[in-house]
Enzyme design. Structure first.
Site, PDB file in Angstrom:
ATOM      1  N   SER A 152     -21.777  34.906  50.424  1.00 36.15           N
ATOM      2  CA  SER A 152     -20.428  34.379  50.793  1.00 36.15           C
ATOM      3  C   SER A 152     -20.042  34.521  52.236  1.00 36.15           C
ATOM      4  O   SER A 152     -20.237  35.790  52.652  1.00 36.15           O
ATOM      5  CB  SER A 152     -19.515  34.625  49.735  1.00 36.15           C
ATOM      6  N   GLU A 165      -8.721   4.689  42.074  1.00 32.91           N
ATOM      7  CA  GLU A 165      -8.233   5.947  41.373  1.00 32.91           C
ATOM      8  C   GLU A 165      -8.065   7.008  43.045  1.00 32.91           C
ATOM      9  O   GLU A 165      -8.565   6.587  43.775  1.00 32.91           O
ATOM     10  CB  GLU A 165      -9.301   6.907  40.611  1.00 32.91           C
TER      11      GLU A 165
HETATM   12  C1  HEM Z   1     -19.898  19.911  41.656  1.00 37.28           C
HETATM   13  C2  HEM Z   1     -19.448  20.147  42.986  1.00 37.28           C
HETATM   14  C3  HEM Z   1     -19.963  21.700  43.499  1.00 37.28           C
HETATM   15  C4  HEM Z   1     -19.775  22.964  42.709  1.00 37.28           C
HETATM   16  C5  HEM Z   1     -19.848  22.885  41.239  1.00 37.28           C
HETATM   17  C6  HEM Z   1     -19.937  24.074  43.644  1.00 37.28           C
HETATM   18  C7  HEM Z   1     -19.681  25.398  43.386  1.00 37.28           C
HETATM   19  C8  HEM Z   1     -19.507  26.384  44.139  1.00 37.28           C
HETATM   20  C9  HEM Z   1     -19.570  27.702  43.789  1.00 37.28           C
HETATM   21  C10 HEM Z   1     -19.374  28.291  42.450  1.00 37.28           C
HETATM   22  C11 HEM Z   1     -19.454  28.304  45.033  1.00 37.28           C
HETATM   23  C12 HEM Z   1     -19.197  30.109  45.133  1.00 37.28           C
HETATM   24  C13 HEM Z   1     -17.745  30.168  45.035  1.00 37.28           C
HETATM   25  C14 HEM Z   1     -16.928  29.588  46.256  1.00 37.28           C
HETATM   26  O1  HEM Z   1     -17.275  30.199  47.457  1.00 37.28           O
HETATM   27  O2  HEM Z   1     -15.902  28.910  45.992  1.00 37.28           O
HETATM   28  C15 HEM Z   1     -19.523  27.639  46.039  1.00 37.28           C
HETATM   29  C16 HEM Z   1     -19.835  27.854  47.551  1.00 37.28           C
HETATM   30  C17 HEM Z   1     -19.746  27.036  48.695  1.00 37.28           C
HETATM   31  N1  HEM Z   1     -19.862  25.547  48.367  1.00 37.28           N
HETATM   32 FE1  HEM Z   1     -19.619  24.699  46.629  1.00 37.28          FE
HETATM   33  N2  HEM Z   1     -19.665  23.393  44.873  1.00 37.28           N
HETATM   34  C18 HEM Z   1     -19.689  22.143  44.780  1.00 37.28           C
HETATM   35  C19 HEM Z   1     -19.503  21.068  45.946  1.00 37.28           C
HETATM   36  C20 HEM Z   1     -19.642  21.626  47.275  1.00 37.28           C
HETATM   37  C21 HEM Z   1     -19.365  20.668  48.276  1.00 37.28           C
HETATM   38  C22 HEM Z   1     -19.091  19.135  48.164  1.00 37.28           C
HETATM   39  C23 HEM Z   1     -19.447  21.436  49.478  1.00 37.28           C
HETATM   40  C24 HEM Z   1     -19.258  21.108  50.978  1.00 37.28           C
HETATM   41  C25 HEM Z   1     -19.555  19.921  51.316  1.00 37.28           C
HETATM   42  C26 HEM Z   1     -19.615  22.774  49.297  1.00 37.28           C
HETATM   43  C27 HEM Z   1     -19.798  23.938  49.846  1.00 37.28           C
HETATM   44  C28 HEM Z   1     -19.859  25.224  49.546  1.00 37.28           C
HETATM   45  C29 HEM Z   1     -20.125  26.046  50.713  1.00 37.28           C
HETATM   46  C30 HEM Z   1     -20.230  25.927  51.988  1.00 37.28           C
HETATM   47  C31 HEM Z   1     -19.879  27.333  49.806  1.00 37.28           C
HETATM   48  C32 HEM Z   1     -20.071  28.646  50.444  1.00 37.28           C
HETATM   49  C33 HEM Z   1     -18.500  29.147  50.740  1.00 37.28           C
HETATM   50  C34 HEM Z   1     -18.397  30.302  51.452  1.00 37.28           C
HETATM   51  O3  HEM Z   1     -18.925  31.503  50.990  1.00 37.28           O
HETATM   52  O4  HEM Z   1     -17.612  30.481  52.239  1.00 37.28           O
HETATM   53  N3  HEM Z   1     -19.760  22.994  47.566  1.00 37.28           N
HETATM   54  N4  HEM Z   1     -19.902  26.176  45.611  1.00 37.28           N
END
Ligand code: HEM
Length: 399
Positions: free
Chosen positions: A215, A283
């Site tokens: 992260s 929506e």
């Molecule tokens: C159904 C859609 C999505 C799910 C279930 C999901 C789930 C997650 C989870 C569980 C994490 C780790 C916890 C967190 O950092 O909040 C994460 C990290 C991340 N997600 Fe998603 N995500 C989704 C969509 C997206 C989208 C649309 C983007 C960007 C365009 C994205 C970009 C990122 C990034 C960059 C991280 C790392 C963040 C960090 O460590 O600073 N995610 N995601």
């Protein structure tokens, strides 16, 4: 008993080491110690997605995908099927909760520079998820066969038709003929299912990519010392747990006290191809893109602008030329980015109003800023912006 379960886990471990993999990735996994509550939103999205799939399966048991019966089958779920109203409210409310979580999740990523190396693929898989979620939501909204389902889909099909050369054949091929009929509804139902389950697969890929790079955190610098990190369990299981309680309370509030607040009354009237509603309103989660679609007089121009507004997000890791990740240490970006968030909200409001006068100009100004931010500010701002000094460790107090 313990001996027996130990030997069972050893037996399993030797053949399929899922328990140790789970422990490594979800219990002992090293997390930056300074994550704030904005890091909860990925977990929120995951829970909303889980509830959507579960409630969707129960809805599918009673839904009929034909033009004559679709609307009545949804009414039956709402009025006659035992707890059907609840399952439907969970499904409809879940879509809003998922989109709200995703928009905050993306905003967090933009603010703290989570898209920068080495997390580009994580960002791209996230955007793949966003496109899949949008496609699933669009297809799902057509299924109840209400007035807004029908006319909303018609707007999108007309936009697709405006593509030169390939537009019309592509639309006919997707719909299985001219216009929206039984064949189209059946295909849209299949599409809804297929994309919904593909999202689950993509989330696995997304989280796998996250676990390679680890992260990011609010400082944007990588953990350097061992005590810069803490194990995922119990520190973030409890923090995510608390956040989830609040998230589920808001979700429950939506379902039990205001199930219809985010939906349009027009969709409680059965689709009628002969009567166009006075205003075709999407929506809320599609409203910003709908505003962009209508911001210019040309249909094709609007379609290209709306598609491009999502397209630029894919290039963000390479457009942003600053070596500093977190906006916390970028004095100009720190102002420019909240303006981008305001522009997105303004586009959302404009998308819910007829595209004339005030709202038309709001959408034009906001979409101009959207492109200005990504195509001019991100690449060229670092030439003039002087970043604040970065902290030397994650534990340094915020300056
Ligand atoms: C159904 C859609 C999505 C799910 C279930 C999901 C789930 C997650 C989870 C569980 C994490 C780790 C916890 C967190 O950092 O909040 C994460 C990290 C991340 N997600 Fe998603 N995500 C989704 C969509 C997206 C989208 C649309 C983007 C960007 C365009 C994205 C970009 C990122 C990034 C960059 C991280 C790392 C963040 C960090 O460590 O600073 N995610 N995601």
């Amino acid at each position: 008993m313990t001996e027996r379960s130990n030997s069972l886990s050893e037996w399993l471990e030797a053949r399929l080491p899922v328990i140790s993999a789970f422990r490594r990735e979800y219990v002992d996994f090293a997390m930056p110690r300074n994550l704030n509550y904005l890091w909860n939103f990925g977990a929120f999205a995951t829970i909303a997605l889980g509830l959507l799939i579960l409630s969707g399966i129960f809805l599918a048991l009673n839904y009929t995908p034909t033009v004559t019966e679709a609307f009545a089958s949804i009414e039956m779920i709402d009025r006659q099927v035992s707890s059907g109203w609840l399952v439907r409210a969970i499904h409809m409310g879940g879509v809003s909760m998922l989109f709200a979580s995703l928009y905050v999740h993306i905003g967090r990523g933009l603010y703290y520079g989570s898209y920068k190396a080495p997390r580009e693929l994580l960002w791209l898989t996230g955007l793949g998820l966003l496109l899949l979620v949008m496609t699933t939501a669009f297809a799902g909204y057509i299924l109840p066969w209400g007035q807004m389902s029908y006319w909303g889909a018609t707007v999108v099909i007309n936009a697709l038709n405006s593509l030169p050369v390939i537009g019309k054949p592509l639309a006919a091929w997707l719909l299985g003929g001219e216009g929206l009929g039984n064949t189209a509804l059946h295909r849209i139902y299949v599409l809804h299912f297929v994309t919904a389950f593909s999202i689950v697969g993509f989330v696995v890929l997304h989280v796998a990519a996250l676990h390679v790079a680890g992260s990011n955190n609010p400082t944007g610098i990588e953990p350097a010392k061992p005590d810069d990190t803490v194990p995922f369990h119990p520190y973030y299981t409890t923090k995510d747990g608390l956040g989830l309680c609040l998230f589920l309370m808001v979700y429950a509030g939506l379902i039990f006290f205001a199930p219809d607040i985010l939906t349009l009354a027009d969709n409680y009237a059965q689709a009628n191809p002969l009567v166009t509603p006075r205003d075709i309103t999407p929506e809320w989660y599609f409203a910003p893109f709908y505003a962009i679609l209508r911001a210019v007089p040309s249909k094709l121009g609007g379609l290209l602008l709306a598609a491009g507004s999502l397209g630029v997000l894919f290039a963000v890791p390479w457009l942003d030329a600053s070596p500093v990740r977190s906006a916390r240490y970028r004095p100009i970006l720190r102002i420019a980015l909240p303006i981008l968030f305001l522009a997105f909200i303004a586009l959302g409001a404009a998308g819910m109003h007829p595209p004339t006068g005030f709202w038309l100009w709001i959408s034009r100004i906001a979409v101009t800023y959207w492109y200005l931010y990504f195509l001019i500010l991100l690449p060229y701002l670092p030439r003039v912006e002087i970043p604040k000094p970065l902290p030397s460790s994650l534990q340094e107090p915020r300056g």
